[in-house]
Design an enzyme around this catalytic site. Structure first.
Site, mmCIF file in Angstrom:
data_model
loop_
_atom_site.group_PDB
_atom_site.id
_atom_site.type_symbol
_atom_site.label_atom_id
_atom_site.label_comp_id
_atom_site.label_asym_id
_atom_site.label_seq_id
_atom_site.Cartn_x
_atom_site.Cartn_y
_atom_site.Cartn_z
ATOM 1 N N CYS A 111 0.812 -1.232 0.000
ATOM 2 C CA CYS A 111 0.000 0.000 0.000
ATOM 3 C C CYS A 111 0.844 1.280 0.000
ATOM 4 O O CYS A 111 0.322 2.365 -0.274
ATOM 5 C CB CYS A 111 -0.949 0.011 1.189
ATOM 6 S SG CYS A 111 -2.047 -1.414 1.200
ATOM 7 N N HIS A 253 -3.235 7.205 2.393
ATOM 8 C CA HIS A 253 -3.668 5.917 1.854
ATOM 9 C C HIS A 253 -5.054 5.606 2.410
ATOM 10 O O HIS A 253 -5.278 5.670 3.617
ATOM 11 C CB HIS A 253 -2.650 4.845 2.245
ATOM 12 C CG HIS A 253 -3.152 3.456 2.060
ATOM 13 N ND1 HIS A 253 -3.786 3.056 0.910
ATOM 14 C CD2 HIS A 253 -3.138 2.372 2.886
ATOM 15 C CE1 HIS A 253 -4.136 1.780 1.032
ATOM 16 N NE2 HIS A 253 -3.755 1.357 2.220
ATOM 17 N N ASN A 283 -10.294 0.099 -0.163
ATOM 18 C CA ASN A 283 -8.830 0.192 -0.070
ATOM 19 C C ASN A 283 -8.243 -0.422 -1.342
ATOM 20 O O ASN A 283 -8.330 -1.626 -1.538
ATOM 21 C CB ASN A 283 -8.386 -0.569 1.185
ATOM 22 C CG ASN A 283 -6.874 -0.606 1.357
ATOM 23 O OD1 ASN A 283 -6.124 -0.360 0.420
ATOM 24 N ND2 ASN A 283 -6.429 -0.941 2.566
#
Ligand code: UT7
Length: 347
Positions: A111, A253, A283
């Site tokens: 990520c 993020h 996500n």
């Protein structure tokens, strides 16, 4: 001194949308649990036959179009879900865009991958290696989720985002200012796919089917993510010479709405300055920051001259932050990206 300046931006989402209610039909979960614990309302998911390279090439072409340029000197792709374990996916992405003679490589930092790739692209420009770089974050994360794992299936989604960097001056609008990157490999087990790599193959034991899926210790990741994103943000603000009051937009993020609020809280930043699109896309790992930028720009939440702080945490563990002053981009991207007409039709 040469600086890397953002001059193009694009995003791509696969058309299929999976709602929380749809997930609740096959998993022991509910729309209420998912919204309350994560802030996610739905996510986009690839159809069979679509892979990371398709999404990445679509986002890359969109970014190139918005930059007004026709080519780049380097393609850097951040992904956790490469089309194959070998070779890297970036050359495939470049070829899909008609770029068959440019350097292209993958960055694997889960990520945090987009911030890592952005630093690599900016470094290539600063060193004089490239005049223009395409930096992409792309994932078909749904392909690595265990279908019966409610803790991961509700969180992750698919998509891609890309920026074009060009050589410019540090005081220009769009100039990347500073980076902070870090890792702690002792946390590798918190976010992992155990099977399929050299470790499992050299053990001599056959791969167990369950080891081919993504696993995450959500609770431990939650606390580490808040701590590391806040620390890394402070580090990059100090390098840039900005106080927290100077930050117009936090683009963290999009891991979990509670994580983003906690990071903003630790930094002392009003939560309304945090840009969010997690409700609509979930996500999307390495694609999350460029997709949030594309959404933010398309809906007018990011304006030329805004001082922007990017921050991410991911598997590895890895983390990273960057500061930039938002550019005056072409209005090519004013359509919401999920309604945009595909530039690549043939897969
Ligand atoms: O992107 C890379 C980095 N990733 C992240 O940053 C993700 C970080 N972690 C998280 O976002 C959160 O930890 C999760 C969303 C994964 C989990 O949220 P949580 O508030 O930490 O929940 P929990 O794991 O503490 O679980 C609370 C309860 C448990 O039940 P009991 O033991 O209290 O009875 C879980 O079994 O919720 C249960 N649970 C669920 N219930 C309904 C766990 N997942 C689900 C689910 N639906 N999907």
């Amino acid at each position: 001194m040469r600086a890397a300046v953002v001059c193009g931006l694009g995003g791509s989402l696969p058309p299929r949308i999976v709602t929380n209610d749809e997930l609740a039909q096959r998993l022991d979960t509910s729309d209420d649990w998912i919204r309350t614990r994560t802030g996610i309302g739905r996510r986009h998911v690839v159809d069979p036959g679509t892979t990371t390279s398709h999404l990445a090439a679509e986002a890359g072409l969109r970014a190139l179009k918005s930059s007004g340029h026709h080519t780049v000197d380097l393609v850097v792709l951040a992904t956790t879900t490469p089309d194959r374990t070998c070779p890297g996916t970036a050359p495939t992405v470049a070829a899909r865009m008609g770029l068959t003679d440019v350097p292209a490589y993958d960055v694997s930092a889960v990520c945090s991958g987009f911030v890592y790739a952005l630093q690599a692209g900016a470094g290539a420009i600063a060193a004089g290696f490239a005049e223009r770089v395409m930096v992409i974050g792309a994932e078909s994360f749904s392909t690595i989720l265990a279908p019966d794992d409610r803790t991961t299936s509700v969180i992750f989604g698919d998509g891609a985002g890309a920026v074009i960097l060009r050589a410019g001056e540090p005081d220009e609008l769009g100039a990347l200012q500073h980076f902070d990157l870090g890792s702690d490999g002792s946390m590798a087990d918190l976010i992992t796919i155990r099977g399929g790599g050299a470790e499992q193959r050299s053990s001599g034991s056959p791969a167990r089917p369950e080891d081919s899926y993504f696993r995450m210790d959500g609770k431990s990741v939650f606390f580490a993510a808040v701590r590391r994103m806040a620390e890394s943000s402070r580090a990059v603000l100090a390098k840039t010479g900005w106080g927290i009051e100077d930050v117009d937009r936090l683009v963290a993020h999009q891991a979990n709405i509670r994580i983003i609020h906690a990071v903003a809280g630790q930094l002392g930043l009003p939560p309304e300055r945090a840009l969010m699109n997690i409700e609509r896309v979930g996500n999307t790992s390495a694609a999350s920051i460029p997709l949030a930028l594309a959404d933010g720009f398309a809906c007018g939440s990011l304006r030329a001259g805004d001082r922007v702080l990017l921050t991410a945490f991911g598997g590895g563990a890895t983390w990273g932050s960057a500061s930039l002053v938002w550019p005056a981009l072409s209005s090519e991207l004013t359509l919401p990206i999920e309604n945009a007409t595909p530039l690549l039709t043939a897969h």
